[in-house]
Design a protein around this motif. Sequence first.
Motif, PDB file in Angstrom:
ATOM      1  N   ARG A  75      35.943  35.570  47.033  1.00  0.00           N
ATOM      2  CA  ARG A  75      36.809  36.030  48.122  1.00  0.00           C
ATOM      3  C   ARG A  75      36.718  35.068  49.297  1.00  0.00           C
ATOM      4  O   ARG A  75      35.733  34.352  49.460  1.00  0.00           O
TER       5      ARG A  75
ATOM      6  N   LEU B 231      42.346  38.987  53.647  1.00  0.00           N
ATOM      7  CA  LEU B 231      41.218  38.868  52.736  1.00  0.00           C
ATOM      8  C   LEU B 231      41.809  38.479  51.387  1.00  0.00           C
ATOM      9  O   LEU B 231      42.628  39.211  50.832  1.00  0.00           O
ATOM     10  N   CYS B 232      41.430  37.322  50.879  1.00  0.00           N
ATOM     11  CA  CYS B 232      42.052  36.805  49.656  1.00  0.00           C
ATOM     12  C   CYS B 232      41.048  36.747  48.514  1.00  0.00           C
ATOM     13  O   CYS B 232      39.881  36.417  48.709  1.00  0.00           O
ATOM     14  N   HIS B 233      41.548  37.049  47.339  1.00  0.00           N
ATOM     15  CA  HIS B 233      40.766  36.996  46.107  1.00  0.00           C
ATOM     16  C   HIS B 233      41.169  35.741  45.335  1.00  0.00           C
ATOM     17  O   HIS B 233      42.360  35.482  45.150  1.00  0.00           O
TER      18      HIS B 233
ATOM     19  N   ASP C   2      46.167  37.124  47.025  1.00  0.00           N
ATOM     20  CA  ASP C   2      45.484  36.426  45.944  1.00  0.00           C
ATOM     21  C   ASP C   2      45.750  34.927  46.046  1.00  0.00           C
ATOM     22  O   ASP C   2      46.897  34.508  46.204  1.00  0.00           O
TER      23      ASP C   2
ATOM     24  N   LYS D 124      45.700  42.037  52.277  1.00  0.00           N
ATOM     25  CA  LYS D 124      45.036  41.370  51.156  1.00  0.00           C
ATOM     26  C   LYS D 124      46.033  40.520  50.395  1.00  0.00           C
ATOM     27  O   LYS D 124      47.228  40.790  50.389  1.00  0.00           O
TER      28      LYS D 124
END
Length: 142
Positions: A46, A58-60, A90, A88
């Motif tokens: 993350r 918040l990035c995955h 990705d 969020k």
Amino acid sequence: MDNHQACQRIRVKEVKNEADDDKRELVFKEIGQEHGQVLRMLGNGRCEVMCIDGTNRLCHIRGKMHKKVWIAAGDIILVSLRDYQDEKADVILMFMPDEARLLKAYGELPETIRVNDGLPFEDDDQGADDYIEFAEEDIDKI
């Protein structure tokens, strides 16, 4: 096939993959995607990203990139936005420094953003506060 031949075959594949990374086509954002700059890495795949639209997300890091593409603070990335969670996203692509400079030249990135310097946005006023000036008598006391 013996072990030596298998090792040679693997090495040829590794060299071939490295050459492909050097020359890849520049990817522009599409609907549902946004450019961003990594503010800090949080661990566990993350990171915190400041997107160009002004939102911190918040990035995955997707599984295909995890442990293969090393992302650090300051890198320019392309994120896929989520319909159901605005805070969020990705990570789908990390731009190399030369690709990020091209995006900036094409106007895809704002002029205020620093490309792969580790710091997200330029602020000319901060540079003056980096140094402390001492008078001659202060230096003698030290």
